[in-house]
Design an enzyme around this catalytic site. Structure first.
Site, PDB file in Angstrom:
ATOM      1  N   HIS A  92      -8.527  -7.040  -3.860  1.00 27.27           N
ATOM      2  CA  HIS A  92      -8.627  -5.623  -4.213  1.00 27.27           C
ATOM      3  C   HIS A  92      -8.910  -5.415  -5.698  1.00 27.27           C
ATOM      4  CE1 HIS A  92      -6.737  -1.332  -3.718  1.00 27.27           C
ATOM      5  NE2 HIS A  92      -8.070  -1.312  -3.700  1.00 27.27           N
ATOM      6  N   TYR A 119      -1.710   1.700  -3.336  1.00 31.42           N
ATOM      7  CA  TYR A 119      -1.681   3.115  -2.978  1.00 31.42           C
ATOM      8  C   TYR A 119      -0.243   3.640  -2.960  1.00 31.42           C
ATOM      9  CZ  TYR A 119      -6.374   1.959  -1.198  1.00 31.42           C
ATOM     10  OH  TYR A 119      -7.668   1.513  -1.060  1.00 31.42           O
TER      11      TYR A 119
END
Length: 330
Positions: A139, A56
């Site tokens: 992830h 992110y």
């Protein structure tokens, strides 16, 4: 704000979690002061679970979240981050990151190896300025699943056994691969992105039954499907799974909104309540970019949604009939 335990671990999360994607500049740039205000509003509203990732904003979300959280008592919040991408410094040369609105100061390198996982954790702790994370997730491993399962998962299990992290799992959107992970490993939790929502819930077929059977908790993320369910009446151009929603999806969202309004409920209120009806779901994680959004989400989250809404949505063919019944959740 109620809390629920993740699987058989000792980690407990608030049913509403703060998703750190927008802090990294997802969809639009976000000034640091607005990010801090959003985090403060969430804390004031009782949120104690905060999720982020190196992905992110190529580390920016982790830095902002760490800057806020490390001033608070460490025992009072739960923090999760993710592994699978290492961040390698580079000259941005005036370029912006392709996924987030931040300068391209780093590039991402896929790495689910034991050494890669451990390096990723160390890098994340340094960026956040905290001594530990409570939950660690593989992830976006869809295209690297075998490496994540055979190398990444054992590395996470090792960190859990050492007491470095309290709970482990994976954050992905592919319900079939997450089901394999649940059945072939000893994870505590899976974070499912966008596939147990009002508009799409294939997790009812495979993942949720497997999690219920194995005692694995589910954290439902992207419950607004990137924005389409985030407002009472979606506008053209609203995002669905990170892309502009089709006309057909817009019409369907409005039909769902019609039924919601007949029950005195808004679309976001129903979207937040929907996943928590399933007993395997421990919480929802909502990405937020402003204090006003946080406060709106807190208000929507607190809304009591009548049981009849789900039956009417099922009768109208707008949700799976299984989702229209009492699922035995909270």
């Amino acid at each position: 704000m109620r809390t629920k335990r993740l699987g058989r671990s000792a980690v407990e999360v608030t049913e509403l979690g703060f998703g750190g994607g927008p802090l990294g500049g997802l969809f639009a740039p976000l000034p640091d002061e607005e990010a801090a205000e959003a985090l403060a509003a969430a804390w004031e509203g009782g949120v104690r679970y905060f999720d982020t990732s190196p992905h992110y904003g190529i580390g920016h979300s982790e830095r902002l979240m760490g800057e806020f959280l490390r001033r608070l008592p460490r025992t009072e919040y739960v923090l999760s981050t993710k592994v699978g991408r290492l961040l390698v410094p580079q000259d941005p040369a005036g370029r912006m990151d392709e996924a987030f609105h931040v300068p391209a100061t780093h590039r991402r390198v896929w790495d689910f190896s034991r050494d890669g996982v451990r390096r990723s954790v160390e890098d994340s702790l340094t960026r956040m300025g905290v001594d530990r994370v409570d939950l660690l997730l593989l992830h976006d491993a869809e295209k690297h699943f075998e490496a994540a399962l055979r190398e990444g998962y054992p590395a996470l299990a090792e960190l859990r056994a050492e007491g470095v992290v309290g709970a482990i799992g994976a954050g992905m959107w592919d319900t079939g691969l997450l089901t394999r992970l649940v059945r072939e490993s000893d994870v505590d939790v899976v974070m499912l992105s966008g596939h147990f929502t009002l508009l799409q819930h294939p997790a009812l077929d495979d993942l949720l039954p497997a999690c219920a059977e194995r005692g694995v908790s589910v954290l439902a993320a992207s419950i607004f499907n990137s924005g389409l369910l985030a407002t009472p009446r979606p506008r053209p151009g609203a995002h669905f799974d990170y892309l502009p929603a089709s006309d057909e999806l817009l019409r369907r969202a409005h039909r769902v909104a019609d039924v919601c309004e007949a029950h005195g409920v808004t679309l976001p209120e129903a979207a937040m309540a929907f996943p928590l009806r399933h007993p395997a779901v421990a919480g929802i994680v909502v990405g937020t970019r402003s204090a006003d959004e946080v406060r709106r989400n807190l208000t929507a989250f607190a809304r009591q949604v009548p049981d009849g809404l789900w039956a009417d949505l099922a009768a109208a063919g707008l949700i799976d009939p299984r989702a229209g019944r009492d699922l035995g959740g909270a």
